[in-house]
Design an enzyme around this catalytic site. Structure first.
Site, PDB file in Angstrom:
ATOM      1  CB  CYS A 162       8.173 -12.400 -18.299  1.00  0.00           C
ATOM      2  SG  CYS A 162       9.138 -13.017 -16.935  1.00  0.00           S
ATOM      3  CG  HIS A 294       2.657 -11.091 -17.168  1.00  0.00           C
ATOM      4  ND1 HIS A 294       3.295 -11.692 -18.223  1.00  0.00           N
ATOM      5  CD2 HIS A 294       3.562 -11.068 -16.152  1.00  0.00           C
ATOM      6  CE1 HIS A 294       4.525 -12.009 -17.863  1.00  0.00           C
ATOM      7  NE2 HIS A 294       4.714 -11.651 -16.614  1.00  0.00           N
ATOM      8  CD  GLU A 305      -1.943  -9.009 -15.696  1.00  0.00           C
ATOM      9  OE1 GLU A 305      -1.415  -9.957 -15.057  1.00  0.00           O
ATOM     10  OE2 GLU A 305      -2.108  -9.038 -16.933  1.00  0.00           O
ATOM     11  CE  LYS A 326       2.952 -15.924 -17.868  1.00  0.00           C
ATOM     12  NZ  LYS A 326       2.140 -14.834 -18.447  1.00  0.00           N
ATOM     13  CG  HIS A 331       5.940 -17.294 -16.689  1.00  0.00           C
ATOM     14  ND1 HIS A 331       6.313 -16.860 -17.952  1.00  0.00           N
ATOM     15  CD2 HIS A 331       6.019 -16.207 -15.889  1.00  0.00           C
ATOM     16  CE1 HIS A 331       6.612 -15.571 -17.895  1.00  0.00           C
ATOM     17  NE2 HIS A 331       6.432 -15.151 -16.663  1.00  0.00           N
ATOM     18  CG  PHE A 390      11.661 -10.511 -13.064  1.00  0.00           C
ATOM     19  CD1 PHE A 390      10.482 -10.212 -12.413  1.00  0.00           C
ATOM     20  CD2 PHE A 390      12.387 -11.619 -12.644  1.00  0.00           C
ATOM     21  CE1 PHE A 390      10.020 -11.006 -11.355  1.00  0.00           C
ATOM     22  CE2 PHE A 390      11.933 -12.415 -11.598  1.00  0.00           C
ATOM     23  CZ  PHE A 390      10.755 -12.103 -10.959  1.00  0.00           C
TER      24      PHE A 390
END
Lengths: 403, 88
Positions: A162, A294, A305, A326, A331, A390
């Protein structure tokens, strides 16, 4: 130090097939997420996504090109065409050797893999098309961009899940800063909306079945999107000398690794990346007015976050805006940072902050100004764009208005 | 049948926890057993495969899922009812 500016932007994603349409959708807080349409979708438990509807490859490319271009490459080329045309650059002679392309993707030619695995495993065929490998490889999009526009300098692909696009754009910025190149085509692309792509994500049980609601107390997971965004990063004096329109300046970048868990995010790793990007950009926390988050809409990401932002900004965290687009485009995994940079540039150029839509209930663990549901008119001078992958790999970009 | 389900669920959980089944007791939580979020989704996958059932579970909000994971006993009970429901 050489400065880096953006002189072109292009995109195709669930919100629009170009930048103006995408920005209009973001201003209006429109949702591009809907029912997924592809073969075997009825065997999935997750059936929504930010899919580009009505996309016809034949309208963009000839038959020979389509035979060679996976969907993620097609999206890249569509976005690159818009960006490079806006920049008004033609690459020949010295400029060609001083220009390159660095793009992010996570899955590469996932549709090509899916179709051909289906063909050999399910349909029992023993022969596949000769171009399977050149179509599916992760660097296919970067290579086709280099061929299409004669970019002969440093070119490669970054795959950090990501954070791929942000890592790619950070590399592009540093390559221009350090003098490795004068112009870099950069951004990212993803086309993972196929049976195998979604089936794999289902397994993790982090996907929502109904909506992407970042920072909302009732959020229940992420929703995938697809598409690409591509930018022209150019050395400032080079852009000025030719009288190019400058969209924004890329002033900082930082990357960190959590070194802790393969899926769970870390507040410390994210906060270090945010602080690093500000330091690299020589920005004080008070200078930053907006962060494109994010903001995946998972329980773990959003609270981590927000805690990282609170740590990095101290009391100023309460004064800045942080939104997750998003919620609108989904995403885009390896392409997500690139599409989200469009919202950052819109904030700087137009003074419009894209909202976090589908926001329903405040979450005490996400107690920041998340610009819920409706875009906001605020003039901003400096912004950040977060990406936390990730694997614990974090990449944050800093942009500001060109002085 | 009931005992078998219990034994099989415990065997799956024990494997994730890297313990002998005899060391797993019904009143323990997954946390007690040192099973993290990845271990949990792996256990649920193993349960689905082992019992040929679909377990409604979203890692974003475990408490909101119909599948109770608050203890080993709760998981056994939830699996028993899913087996009864889905194999009826």
């Amino acid at each position: 130090m050489r400065r880096v500016v953006i002189t072109g932007q292009g995109t195709i994603n669930a919100l629009g097939t170009n930048v103006p349409d995408t920005l209009e959708a973001m201003r209006e807080g429109r949702c591009g997420i809907g029912e997924l349409e592809f073969q075997d979708v009825e065997r999935l438990s997750i059936r929504i996504g930010g899919q580009i509807k009505g996309y016809e490859p034949e309208a963009q490319f000839n038959r020979q090109q389509i035979a060679l271009y996976d969907r993620f490459t097609q999206f890249t080329l569509v976005a690159a065409r818009e960006a490079i045309s806006q920049a008004g650059l033609t690459f020949s002679g010295d400029l060609a050797t001083r220009s390159g392309v660095v793009l992010g993707t996570s899955g590469g030619g996932m549709n090509t893999l899916d179709e051909n695995y289906r063909s050999v495993y399910e349909d029992g065929k023993n022969r596949v098309h000769p171009f399977v490998v050149p179509k599916l490889m992760n660097n296919a999009a970067a290579s086709h961009v280099s061929m299409e526009w004669n970019l002969k300098g440093p070119s490669f692909t970054v795959a950090t899940a990501c954070a791929s696009s942000n890592h790619a754009m950070g590399q592009a910025m540093n390559m221009i800063r350090t003098g490795m190149s004068d112009v870099m085509i950069t951004g990212g692309s993803e086309a993972m909306l196929c049976f195998g792509g979604i089936k794999a994500w289902e397994g993790l049980r982090v996907m929502s079945r109904d909506a992407c609601r970042p920072f909302s107390a009732n959020r229940n997971g992420m929703v995938q999107g697809e598409g690409a965004a591509v930018f022209v990063f150019e050395e400032y004096e080079h852009a000025r000398a030719r009288g190019a329109e400058i969209l924004a300046e890329v002033v900082g970048f930082a990357m960190t690794s959590d070194a802790s868990d393969i899926v769970m995010p870390s507040k410390q790793g994210a906060a270090r990346a945010i602080q690093g990007a500000m330091k690299n950009a020589r920005l004080n926390p008070e200078d930053v007015c907006y962060i494109n988050a994010h903001g995946t809409g998972t329980a773990a990401n959003d609270k981590t976050e927000c805690a990282a932002v609170a740590d990095a900004f101290g009391h100023h965290a309460n004064d800045l805006m942080i939104s997750s687009t998003k919620s609108m485009h989904g995403h885009l995994i390896g392409g997500t940072g690139a599409v989200e940079l469009l919202a950052c540039i819109m904030a700087l150029r137009e003074g419009v902050i894209a909202p976090t839509i589908s926001y329903e209930e405040p979450d005490p663990e996400c107690a920041l100004d998340v610009v819920p549901n409706v875009a906001r008119d605020v003039k901003v001078d400096a912004v950040l764009s977060n990406a936390f992958a990730f694997g614990g790999l974090n990449a944050v970009l800093a942009l500001r208005k060109t002085a | 049948m009931s005992d078998t389900t219990k034994d099989r669920v415990i065997a799956i959980i024990a494997e994730q926890a890297v313990l002998e089944p005899g060391d797993v007791s019904l009143n323990q939580t997954l946390e007690d057993l040192g099973i993290d979020s990845l271990g949990l989704v792996e256990s649920i996958f193993a349960i689905e495969e082992g019992f040929d059932i679909t377990v409604p579970f979203n890692a974003n909000d475990p408490s909101d899922s119909d599948f109770d994971i608050s203890s080993v006993a709760a998981i056994v009970k939830a699996v028993e009812s899913l087996v009864a429901e889905q194999h009826a």
